[in-house]
Design an enzyme around this catalytic site. Structure first.
Site, PDB file in Angstrom:
ATOM      1  N   MET A 127       0.839  -1.195   0.000  1.00 18.44           N
ATOM      2  CA  MET A 127       0.000   0.000   0.000  1.00 18.44           C
ATOM      3  C   MET A 127       0.881   1.255   0.000  1.00 18.44           C
ATOM      4  SD  MET A 127      -2.686  -1.814  -0.010  1.00 18.44           S
ATOM      5  CE  MET A 127      -1.753  -3.249  -0.548  1.00 18.44           C
ATOM      6  N   ASP A 128       1.986   1.202   0.743  1.00 12.62           N
ATOM      7  CA  ASP A 128       2.949   2.307   0.697  1.00 12.62           C
ATOM      8  C   ASP A 128       3.568   2.440  -0.694  1.00 12.62           C
ATOM      9  OD1 ASP A 128       4.063   3.600   3.516  1.00 12.62           O
ATOM     10  OD2 ASP A 128       2.976   1.729   3.805  1.00 12.62           O
ATOM     11  N   VAL A 129       3.887   1.319  -1.308  1.00 11.54           N
ATOM     12  CA  VAL A 129       4.497   1.341  -2.637  1.00 11.54           C
ATOM     13  C   VAL A 129       3.533   1.940  -3.655  1.00 11.54           C
ATOM     14  CG1 VAL A 129       5.420  -0.088  -4.492  1.00 11.54           C
ATOM     15  CG2 VAL A 129       6.018  -0.609  -2.122  1.00 11.54           C
TER      16      VAL A 129
END
Length: 396
Positions: free
Chosen positions: A169-171
């Site tokens: 999700m961060d990526v």
């Protein structure tokens, strides 16, 4: 490529720093502003078991190194008035600011968009939040995976919901942030001025559901865990053991590819079977198809089967562990400074002769560049740097 760009990174962990490293790889000067009260970015201390480093300044974990190459670190206490003054002086020189504060926190630190854009109207401010700029709730990847449906979809059908092994999700949010910032920079070049670019982990995750979302929104199909299988295509994603070597994974997206697969396997009649002749039929008889393929593929040597499949343009590969991944030339080419102990992975997947990546600085030690940044960017005297350090406004 972006040698004239000055980026202030007020972000931590993964999404914001990944965007900062992206700009560093393209030649920008990226200054990472870290909090003296916490010893800098928390990921400096996120070490895997057995990954402890020797030495006095043990502050660059492998996690930190994945997204902090090419930067300079300055430790600046933004809870102080003088610290905010220094930030605002740096902002006057900046093109882009990256932040990952919870909504409301940045304002108390004098680091919110309204404050910084008043200092520099041409500033482009990229803000990563958990759930959007109006919600103060902190966002963490594992929780976002749970709440966005990813954990529900990931894992075996009879197993528990399972988190993905990377902070995807961060990526995803980092990629969306980079896209938004690049568009804002282009718009500024065309006379549009500064901009506020907001990306949330939750929105990035939901947009990443792609066909799984539209299977529900358009088709009314409620997606469920399927292991490695694909809800819309078969055979696609399932790993089949071979007689030797690692399992083989197929990604057969067309009926023509399925016909070629059947010929390679010596099962030409299978492609004419009405239960398997079309993709729709194959998805409807997935279990029966998998039984046939598993029994037949298990009779083949892995390398010979792959060679035959590739000759017929059937998408296929083998399951590799992480060391084996980096034995491949394409993966090796993505490494930053592969001959150094602190090698990382490129955020820019398209090498460019002028992108600056060949001479990237290593990930910075905490506060490593405080004095040099203050001298070079703000023309501070050594006496002023010393005074700021004595007042605990900066670490160095």
């Amino acid at each position: 490529m972006l040698d004239d760009l000055f980026v202030l990174e007020l972000a931590s962990v993964l999404a914001g720093p990944s965007a900062g490293q992206f700009f560093a790889e393209l030649g920008a000067t990226v200054v990472k502003v870290e909090n003296p009260k916490t010893g800098g970015d928390v990921t400096r201390r996120w070490r895997a078991p057995g990954a402890e480093q020797e030495g006095e300044q043990n502050d660059r974990s492998a996690y930190f190194c994945c997204c902090n190459h090419g930067k300079r670190s300055i430790a600046l206490d933004l809870s102080t008035e003088r610290g905010q003054d220094v930030l605002h002086d740096l902002t006057r020189e900046a093109d882009v600011a990256l932040a990952s504060y919870r909504p409301g926190t940045a304002k108390a630190l004098g680091a919110d968009y309204d404050t910084l854009s008043a200092v520099n109207p041409d500033l482009i401010y990229g803000h990563v939040t958990g759930y959007g700029p109006e919600r103060k709730r902190a966002g963490y990847d594992a929780v976002i995976q749970a709440e966005s449906g990813f954990m529900h979809l990931n894992g075996d059908p009879d197993g528990p919901p399972t988190k993905l092994p990377v902070a995807l999700m961060d990526v995803l949010a980092a990629h969306q942030l980079k896209e938004g910032l690049l568009v804002a920079l282009l718009n500024r070049e065309r006379g549009g001025g500064g901009a506020y670019v907001s990306v949330s982990l939750f929105q990035a995750a939901v947009s990443g559901l792609a066909n799984q979302a539209t299977n529900w929104l358009v088709g009314g199909h409620r997606p469920q865990r399927m292991g490695s299988a694909h809800p819309n295509i078969a055979p696609y994603g399932t790993a089949y053991p071979t007689a030797s070597g690692p399992p083989v994974v197929l990604a057969v997206g067309t009926d023509r590819q399925f016909e070629a697969l059947c010929e390679v396997l010596g099962l030409p009649d299978l492609a004419d079977n009405p239960n398997f002749s079309t993709n729709t039929a194959r998805t409807g008889h997935r279990e029966a198809l998998n039984r046939v393929l598993e029994a037949r593929i298990g009779q083949f040597e892995c390398d010979a089967l792959l060679e035959a499949l590739h000759e017929r343009s059937v998408p296929a590969g083998v399951v590799r562990d992480i060391p084996a991944v980096f034995e491949q030339s394409t993966a090796e080419a993505m490494m930053i400074n592969p001959d150094e102990d602190l090698a990382g992975l490129r955020q820019v997947a398209f090498p460019h002769p002028d992108d600056g990546s060949s001479s990237l600085l290593p990930p910075p030690h905490y506060a490593e560049h405080t004095a040099s940044v203050l001298r070079e960017r703000l023309d501070c005297s050594q006496e002023r740097v010393d005074a700021l350090a004595r007042e605990n406004v900066v670490d160095r």
